[in-house]
Structure formats: C-alpha cells, structure tokens
Design a protein around this motif. Structure first.
Motif, PDB file in Angstrom:
ATOM      1  N   SER A  40      -3.518  -2.204   7.599  1.00 24.70           N
ATOM      2  CA  SER A  40      -2.600  -2.193   6.476  1.00 24.70           C
ATOM      3  C   SER A  40      -2.667  -0.836   5.802  1.00 24.70           C
ATOM      4  O   SER A  40      -3.730  -0.326   5.536  1.00 24.70           O
ATOM      5  N   PHE A  41      -1.486  -0.233   5.572  1.00 27.51           N
ATOM      6  CA  PHE A  41      -1.444   1.098   4.966  1.00 27.51           C
ATOM      7  C   PHE A  41      -0.458   1.072   3.824  1.00 27.51           C
ATOM      8  O   PHE A  41       0.705   0.760   4.006  1.00 27.51           O
ATOM      9  N   ARG A  42      -0.917   1.364   2.659  1.00 28.58           N
ATOM     10  CA  ARG A  42      -0.064   1.310   1.481  1.00 28.58           C
ATOM     11  C   ARG A  42       0.613   2.654   1.306  1.00 28.58           C
ATOM     12  O   ARG A  42       0.012   3.642   0.874  1.00 28.58           O
ATOM     13  N   MET A  43       1.880   2.703   1.680  1.00 23.93           N
ATOM     14  CA  MET A  43       2.611   3.965   1.663  1.00 23.93           C
ATOM     15  C   MET A  43       2.955   4.410   0.240  1.00 23.93           C
ATOM     16  O   MET A  43       3.051   5.590  -0.045  1.00 23.93           O
ATOM     17  N   GLU A  78      -4.644   3.899  13.375  1.00 22.21           N
ATOM     18  CA  GLU A  78      -5.423   4.307  12.202  1.00 22.21           C
ATOM     19  C   GLU A  78      -5.534   5.830  12.144  1.00 22.21           C
ATOM     20  O   GLU A  78      -5.371   6.432  11.070  1.00 22.21           O
ATOM     21  N   MET A 124      -2.163   7.449  11.147  1.00 20.76           N
ATOM     22  CA  MET A 124      -1.890   7.310   9.716  1.00 20.76           C
ATOM     23  C   MET A 124      -2.743   8.276   8.892  1.00 20.76           C
ATOM     24  O   MET A 124      -2.286   8.848   7.895  1.00 20.76           O
ATOM     25  N   TRP A 133       2.960   2.830  16.175  1.00 20.86           N
ATOM     26  CA  TRP A 133       3.045   1.436  15.745  1.00 20.86           C
ATOM     27  C   TRP A 133       3.818   0.600  16.758  1.00 20.86           C
ATOM     28  O   TRP A 133       3.412  -0.506  17.113  1.00 20.86           O
ATOM     29  N   VAL A 179       5.274  -5.711  12.232  1.00 20.75           N
ATOM     30  CA  VAL A 179       5.079  -4.281  12.053  1.00 20.75           C
ATOM     31  C   VAL A 179       6.338  -3.638  11.476  1.00 20.75           C
ATOM     32  O   VAL A 179       6.305  -2.490  11.052  1.00 20.75           O
ATOM     33  N   LYS A 232       7.573  -4.136   8.730  1.00 20.59           N
ATOM     34  CA  LYS A 232       7.284  -3.770   7.339  1.00 20.59           C
ATOM     35  C   LYS A 232       6.631  -2.395   7.265  1.00 20.59           C
ATOM     36  O   LYS A 232       6.928  -1.603   6.367  1.00 20.59           O
ATOM     37  N   GLU A 233       5.724  -2.115   8.205  1.00 15.64           N
ATOM     38  CA  GLU A 233       5.062  -0.813   8.218  1.00 15.64           C
ATOM     39  C   GLU A 233       6.062   0.298   8.553  1.00 15.64           C
ATOM     40  O   GLU A 233       6.038   1.378   7.959  1.00 15.64           O
ATOM     41  N   ALA A 235       8.221   1.010   5.601  1.00 18.73           N
ATOM     42  CA  ALA A 235       7.512   1.809   4.599  1.00 18.73           C
ATOM     43  C   ALA A 235       7.523   3.287   4.982  1.00 18.73           C
ATOM     44  O   ALA A 235       7.724   4.163   4.129  1.00 18.73           O
ATOM     45  N   LEU A 236       7.314   3.590   6.258  1.00 17.93           N
ATOM     46  CA  LEU A 236       7.356   4.982   6.717  1.00 17.93           C
ATOM     47  C   LEU A 236       8.768   5.562   6.555  1.00 17.93           C
ATOM     48  O   LEU A 236       8.937   6.710   6.132  1.00 17.93           O
TER      49      LEU A 236
END
Length: 973
Positions: free
Chosen positions: A53-56, A309, A312, A342, A361, A363-364, A367-368
């Motif tokens: 999980s990466f909070r952009m 990971e 990111m 991803w 994914v 959602k990720e 976000a990007l």
C-alpha cells in the motif's frame, strides 16, 4: 461496420496485444536524453499484483513546483543537449573504426587495476572511447531487435548478447567505480558516462529477456521457407543450438546485477566522487524500465512484490530529489514504468489465491495517474498525462474486472479531448484495451435486459469507426480490434456473428490489406467451434485456411484445435486424418512446420478415450511412432509427460495393468535405453498406473506399483491413496480390508495428507464388501463424533447408506434400524447433512423385506406408518414413495403371517385411493401380491384371490405384463 477506406492512418497498431509500432529513433551515443526515451515508444502490456500500500497523497503535498524552476531546468537541458551534439559530431568519424569490443575489454581491465590517482589524459581519452564503444554496442543491439534475429542462413545472431554478457556488464560497472575513485575527472560530461553504462546494463538484460521470451516466434521465422530435406541434419543441429541458448538464458539473466544492486553501486559511486557521477532522471528511468521488464517474465510473487516496492521508492526519491536537483525530475516515462510494474505484477496468467498483493491494483494506478495530473497542475509542463499512461490506467481497470468503468473513463477522456485541444486523444490501443476486457476479463453478470459482451464490444467498435470517419486517424480499427470483438461474441456463444465479422473482413481486405484476417483471428473462431462441439465446422474453416486465396497459413495450434474437436466427439479416425494431413502438407512444402508433439498428444489422448479395444492399440501405435521419430533426430517430437500419461490412460481405461506397468519400466531411471528418451514419471503417471488395477481389484499389482512409486522418491498424494482404496474396495477380501485400514490410518497421521469424503467412502465400501459391516459402522460413527474439527471429514447421508447397504446384504434389519436411529440422533445433535431421507428409510424397509425375521411384515409396516407421521408433521423429505410401499408389500409377501394377504390388499387399496400417479400400484406391487397368493394351500382360495387382484387392476386401468400373465396362469392351473 465497414470502415472508411479513403483515409490513410498516420498511426497504426501492430498485431501483438494492441501495441503501437516501434519508432525509429536516431541513436545518440552519449545522450541520457536518448537513453531515457528508449522503452516507452510502445505500450507496455500488463497485468497487476501487489499487497503493497502506497499513499500517494502524502507525496503530492511536497511537489509544488514553480514555473521559474521548470523554465530553468528546461534551459539547462537545452544547453546540455547542444553540448552533446557537438561532441558526437567531433568524435564519431574518428572513433568509428577504432571501437573494437575485445580491444576495449582488455583496456578496461587495465584501467580497473590501475592505482587511484594514476589516470592521465591518455587514460581519460581511452575511457571516452570505451564509452563510445559501449554506446555503439547498445545501438547495434537495438537495431538487431528492430530488424531480424537471424541471418540469411537461418542462424541466430547471438554475438550481441555475448557482447552484453554479465562479465562485460560487471566490468563496465567496475570501470565506472574506478572512475569515481579518481580525485578529478577528465570527461566533459561524467553523468553522460554513467548513463552509457546503465544503458549497457539495461540492454544486456533486454537481450536476455528477448532471447528467453521469443523462442517460438524465432522458430516460426526460420521455417517459413519450404523444407529442404537435404539439410535436415543442419536444421536439427541449429534447433539443438537454439534450445541450448534458451536453457542458458535464465542462468545468464540471474548473473546480471539486479536493479537493487545497481542502485547501491550508484549511491556508493556518488559518495566517492562527491556527486561528480550523480544519477539524473534518465538514470532512474532506465532502472525503472528494467524493473518493468523483469516484472513481466518473473512468476515469483515475492520477487514481484519487492520490485513494486523498489519502484515506488525510486519514484518517491525522484520527486523529493527534484526539489533541489535540476538534473533529477519526474517524467511520464518513469511513471509509466512504475505503472507497468504494478500491472505486470498482477497478471491473470500468474495470479494465485496466495498472492500477497492487493486484489484491486486499479486504485494504485489511479493514484499514480492523479499524481501526474497534480504535478502538471503545479507547473511541471512535461508531466502532462499522455496516451501511454492513460492506456495503462484502462488496462488496470480491465484486469480488475471493471470493464464498464474503463469504458466510462474512455468516454470522459474523449469528451475532454473534443472540448479542449490541449488534452491528448485516446488512440486505437485505448479502445482495444476495453474491447479486450469484454472479450477476456469482464465479470459482469448480464441480466436478460442488459447488453451481452458482444453487443457492448460492437457498440464500442461502431464508436471507433464513427470517430475515424470524422477524421480521427488515431482510432482507426485494426485487426486486433476486430479480433477482440469476435472473442466477445464467442464468449456469448454467438458463433454466427463471429463468422459474419470474419466474412466482412475478408471483403474489406480487398481494399485495405491491413484488415486481411490472420491466423490469430482464424484460431480464435476455431477455438469457438471447439468449445461448441462443432468439429465439422472447425474442419471446414481449416480447409478454407489451406486455400491459397485465403492469404493465411494455419499454425500448429490450428491443426491441434481441429484434432481436439474431433476427439471430443469420439471421431478419432478424423482426428488422426487431420494429423496425417498436417504431415503431408509439411513434406510437400505447403506448410511451414509439421506436426509437433502437441498435435500428436491430442491424437493419443483421443484414442485413449475410446471405449472399444481398438483405442489403446492405436494410442500405443502413435506413441511409439512419435518416439521413433524423435530418436531419428526430430527434437520437436520429444515425448512429454502429457504424451506418456495419455498412453497410460488408454491402458487404464482398457484394464491393461500389465502394459501400464511395462510402460513404467521404460520410464524409470533403471531403464537402459528408452528411458533416456522419455520423461521421468510423475505422481499422475503412477496414479493412472494404479487405476489400471482398480476395476479388477488387482491389489497385488496395485501395491507393487505403489511401492515402486515410493522407491522412486515420488510422493503419493491424496489421489494416489484414494485410487489404492478404490482398488481395495473392488477386491473385497478380508486382506484388502486390513490393507485399507492401514492406508487410511497413514493418511490420518500424515500432516501433508488430508483424507476426504472419497477416502472414507472407499474405506467403507472395502469393509462392507469384505463383510465387516460392523467395523464400517464403527469407523463412520467415530468420525461423526469428530465432525467439526479442523481435519474432520464432512459426514453425509450417503456414507450411512453404504453401511445400510451392507446390512441389506447380510439381512440384518435390526442393525439397519438401529443405525437409522443413530442417524436421527446425530442429526438432532447438529449434523445437518446426515438427516435421514426417504431413501434412508427405504433401505431399512428393504432390509426388513429381505430378512428371515418372523415379524418382518409388521416391522416394515410400522416404519411406513412412522414415515407418514413424520411427513404429516412437516418433514417433506421422508414422504413414502412407491418404493416404500412396495418394500412393505414384499415384507408381508415374504412372511408366513396369515394377515399377509389382507394387509397387502389394504395397502394396494390405500395407494389407489390416494389418486396419485406416482403412487399407483405397479408390476412389483402386484407380483408381490401374487407371491403371497401362491403360498395359499387351497386352489379355490388362490383363484378367489387372483380374481380379486384382477378386479383391483381394472379399478386403475393397470395392464399386466406378459410375465405377470404367466404368473396368473400358473396360479390358476
């Protein structure tokens, strides 16, 4: 649906996955700008997976760039590129003939071993020329992949991959590290030197991945010319050479420095040189590109998660570093590489329920994508979203099953582009991505009023055609587009519409050759025929492909699918005829390649499924024919484990256990000759061999094969044990029962094995067949008491029926009735699946009817009345049926009670009075009545009772059968 042919598209899409055609760019040997733009001129295909999980949003707050800073960086870049251009022009002609890889490899080694501080001007000049040599090798490798991978003689060009060998790449990094140790540098642009070596490393990895991933394509390219039987040995030699390189490519790839190791080396060199050799945005972009490439080929989830990971972290570092370093800046290429990591991390082809990566994914990726938009809004003009990023975003939603949402995103972007000229236009890849979703990924459950997949896909296709006809060349439908629409219709089972599209394309091809149907489209429709069981249509389509006017040549898969279609219909002769046709066409030179092992496997499997005795014989004949062809030098026909297991299945189906064991002899390492040409047996091979002993219950041979399996260090699985238990059940001897209990105990005590319902039912059948019904009941009740534990077997009614069947055989009605009461008690304790049903009661009634107990009639009728009482209370599952009543009638008929005939007459009258067709007396009912009448001593009484029975038949218009009439005649004689 016909597209307008008057326009010529300025941008086209290639056949593979909807990728855009590669661009031909001028190679600038020392240019980091060139290095950074080398990957994302084509759409990176995708797939996603990662539980990271990466909070952009927290990163975006730190990325507020001013317009002044952006302008300064752009000016510096322009000056930087102009300096490169002049340097390249000055050195290119002078150094072109001096760049010899082997010469500079030796010089590199000398420079690496020199003492710190010993670099003179000539040494730095050599470094400059070494870097140019490496750059030329990079350019040469890129050109090789853009053109051909084989020379005119059909030999592969592996020389370039040798130039980029792990040893040479590592030596280049050692040189870079040695350069960083010097107190001062003699290079005009140290960062450019760093990027040349990074590109050298990236190109080496790319070469190995290309060699690993395109072997099948290369084989097809080599065999496009008609066969020349005079140089068969040369072809076989080249085939062996290619396989050798293919097997070594993974080992070579693993010996390359990993992206994490490269980052660590860069950090160390930056510190040693006091930022002289400082990575810029091109450096980081190339590392991200390598991560994306590796992600595509690796199927190990832990590696995929680590790469995501790392990608990111690199992206986060670029964003933070760009605040004070104008050489490091985020770029769309970098974001595209991270998105690709991803996507390739969550490919459906590698997805698993044990994946540690997030289920969604998209959602990720969103976000990007939003981060790119916010960076652009903050004044970073180059960070504007483009078609590449947009298509990756669509792909993410499609792979998450959100196809309609992806279409909504596409429609919104089309609307923006029409109203705002600064917005990018979605292209053919954008539409094809969504179409591919309807064809392959859609999870929508359409109701009767909603559009089907095919209807949705064709509506989207009509939108593309409308836009193209109105002047939007970017969305011209191509063959990939139409193929996706065909797949969507086939998902709906609409073969007729798929055929219509094929025929339309055949007409369009006269005006636009790019719409000429290819083998991929034909194979797609062939697959639809196979799924629908329409073998004749598949055969007809294959014949049309073989027509010279079709413009397409069938592939090996085309023939294999037609063979499979005939095999599924049991038409093995036709399947073998297709194989022979394929061989004949290859010999005549009309077909690029002959039958491969996949085609032969399909034929062997088809014969293995035949029910007649001819099946195993033909399967065996084809198998040894293939084996002989392989021994004669055709390595493409080396038998696989699928080949072996198909033949083994034919032996098992025909109960040829001796032949199955003989085949095992050939497969095991102890074999001196044939075994070297055949793959070693696996667990399935032994399971099939054991199953060949199952039907006849040959426990000695089954046990012998089982022991050989363990000696060969091939671990038995649950199927192995269940097959052994089934074999023991069919044997039915006390020895088999003892062996079955031992096997079951082994399974219970082994943490790696978990007995299931099949295991228990086989054990119960073995005990029942051996006459030990009481032991079977004991085992069943013991497992009932453990039901609900972690490794417990789910007990159901059918398992009790096995034991009840044993009591019927033993004529033990009291034990059967006692077991029925235990079932009721277990159900009342909460075991829902052991609830007695009408079939359960009928088994107990049957046991009483066939017993020798004096009161069997009374006991049977008592149980019948209990069933009626339970049914009256609301339990619909025990409503007596005609079998229940017939069992009671038989129980009375078999008894010597003087009340037998009156009770039988009352039961029959009761059935007639109910007026239900499913409960009317039948042949069994009246035959039992006549059997009771036959026991009467007086002929007059027998005649009177027969007449009463005949009158009863007339009441419900029952017509006695011939056998029953003979029975009546005998009673009256």
């Amino acid at each position: 649906m016909r597209p307008t042919m008057k326009r010529i598209a300025t941008r086209e899409c290639t056949r593979h996955g909807g990728r855009s055609a590669p661009c031909n760019h001028e190679h600038r040997p020392f240019g980091p700008r060139w290095a950074a733009s080398s990957l994302f001129h084509r759409r990176l295909p995708g797939a996603l997976t990662a539980s990271l999980s990466f909070r952009m949003t927290s990163r975006i707050r730190h990325c507020q760039y001013s317009v002044t800073t952006a302008t300064t960086i752009i000016t510096q870049q322009q000056q930087y590129q102009e300096q490169q251009r002049h340097h390249n022009e000055d050195t290119l002609d002078d150094l072109f003939h001096r760049a010899d890889a082997s010469h500079w490899s030796e010089r590199m080694e000398q420079l690496c071993k020199s003492e710190v501080g010993s670099f003179s001007t000539p040494a730095w000049r050599d470094v400059d020329e070494i870097l140019f040599s490496l750059s030329r090798q990079n350019a040469s490798s890129s050109n090789m992949h853009d053109n051909s991978n084989a020379d005119e003689n059909g030999n592969d060009n592996y020389s370039n991959s040798n130039a980029h060998s792990p040893a040479n790449v590592k030596q280049a990094f050692r040189l870079l590290n040695r350069m960083a140790e010097e107190p001062t540098t003699g290079l005009k642009d140290p960062i450019r030197a760093l990027n040349v070596i990074i590109l050298y490393w990236k190109t080496g990895i790319q070469l190995q991945l290309k060699q690993q991933g395109e072997q099948h394509y290369h084989d097809q390219q080599r065999h496009q010319q008609p066969s020349n039987h005079d140089n068969t040995k040369q072809q076989q030699l080249r085939s062996r050479t290619r396989r050798h390189h293919h097997n070594d490519s993974l080992a070579v790839l693993r010996s390359m420095p990993s992206p994490a190791q490269v980052l660590s080396m860069l950090k160390s060199m930056q510190q040693k040189s006091q930022n002289t050799y400082q990575p810029d945005h091109a450096t980081y972009t190339m590392i991200l590109e390598v991560l994306a490439m590796l992600q595509r080929y690796d199927t190990h989830f832990a590696n995929k998660a680590k790469r995501i990971e790392l990608a990111m972290k690199i992206l986060s570092h670029i964003i933070e570093e760009s605040k004070q370093n104008p050489l490091v800046q985020p770029t769309p290429h970098g974001f595209a590489a991270v998105m690709s990591c991803w996507i390739h991390g969550n490919s459906r082809s590698t997805s698993s329920s044990s994946s540690p990566l997030p289920s969604s994914v998209s959602k990720e990726i969103d976000a990007l994508y939003q981060m790119v938009e916010q960076l652009h809004g903050a004044g970073w003009s180059e960070m504007q979203p483009n078609a590449t990023l947009f298509n990756l975003r669509l792909k993410a939603h499609v792979m998450d099953g959100q196809v309609e949402h992806a279409e909504t995103i596409l429609s919104e972007q089309l609307h923006k582009a029409q109203n705002d000229g600064s917005e990018f236009q979605p292209d053919c890849i954008s539409f094809t991505t969504v179409l591919d979703g309807y064809a392959n990924y859609s999870n929508d459950n359409n109701s009767a009023n909603e559009k089907t997949r095919g209807e949705k896909a064709e509506f989207l296709l009509s939108t593309m055609q409308s836009l193209y006809e109105n002047g939007n060349d970017l969305v011209k439908p191509n063959l990939v587009t139409y193929t996706s629409v065909v797949k969507a219709w086939l998902q709906d089972g609409n073969l007729s519409r798929a055929e219509e599209i094929l025929h339309l394309l055949e007409k369009y091809a006269a005006e636009d050759h790019e719409l000429q149907p290819d083998v991929v489209l034909y194979n797609t429709i062939l697959h639809g025929y196979v799924r629908a069981g329409q073998a004749q249509k598949a055969q007809d389509l294959l014949s049309s492909m073989l027509d010279e006017q079709s413009g397409v040549q069938p592939s090996e898969r085309s023939f294999a699918m037609v063979i499979s279609a005939w095999a599924k219909q049991g038409r093995t002769d036709n399947a073998e005829s297709v194989l022979l046709l394929m061989h004949k066409l290859h010999v005549d030179g009309s077909l690029a390649s002959g039958p491969n092992i996949v085609a032969y496997n399909a034929v062997i499997d088809a014969w293995a499924k035949c029910d007649d005795d001819e099946g195993w014989k033909r399967a065996q004949h084809v198998f040894y024919h293939v084996l002989q062809l392989y021994k004669n030098g055709d390595e493409s026909l080396k038998p696989t484990i699928i080949t072996v297991n198909s033949l083994m299945s034919s032996f098992a189906k025909a109960d040829k256990s001796d032949k199955a064991e003989k085949l095992l002899d050939e497969l095991l390492p102890s074999s001196s000759s044939t075994g070297r040409d055949l793959p070693p047996p696996n667990t399935r091979t032994f399971n099939i061999a054991i199953s060949s002993c199952r039907r006849r219950g040959n426990i000695q041979q089954a046990s012998r094969i089982f022991e050989r399996m363990k000696r060969a260090s091939i671990p038995p699985n649950i199927i192995t044990y269940n097959t052994m238990l089934t074999c023991l059940a069919n044997n039915g001897s006390p020895k088999a029962a003892k062996h079955a209990k031992e096997l079951f105990a082994t399974m219970v005590n082994d943490d790696k094995l978990e007995p299931n319902r099949i295991s228990l039912s086989a054990l119960l059948q073995t005990l029942v067949n051996a006459g030990d019904v009481a032991q079977a009941e004991q085992v069943l009740l013991a497992l009932c008491s453990k039901s609900g534990n972690r490794r417990s077997i789910e007990i159901d009614t059918d398992l009790f029926h096995y034991v009840l069947g044993g009591y019927i055989t033993q004529r033990s009605p009291k034990h059967a009735e006692a077991l029925l009461l235990k079932m009721i008690q277990a159900y009342e304790r909460g075991l829902e699946k052991v609830k007695p049903i009408v079939d359960t009661y009928n088994r107990v009634l049957s046991c009483w009817a066939s017993s020798d107990e004096a009161d069997r009639g009374e006991r049977a009728e008592l149980i019948l009345r209990e069933m009626q009482s339970i049914h009256a209370k609301g339990n619909k599952g025990v409503s007596p049926d005609i079998i229940s009543y017939n069992c009671v009638v038989n129980a009375w008929a078999n008894s010597d009670s003087p009340m037998a005939i009156p009770n039988i007459e009352n039961i029959i009258l009761e059935l007639i009075m109910k007026g239900r067709k499913d409960l009317m007396p039948d042949n069994i009912t009246y035959s039992a009545w006549f059997k009771a009448i036959a026991k009467l001593p007086s002929p007059e009484e027998r005649k009177r009772q027969v007449e009463a029975a005949m009158k009863m038949m007339k009441i419900h218009e029952f017509k006695p059968t011939d056998s029953m009439q003979k029975q009546v005649a005998k009673l009256l004689s």
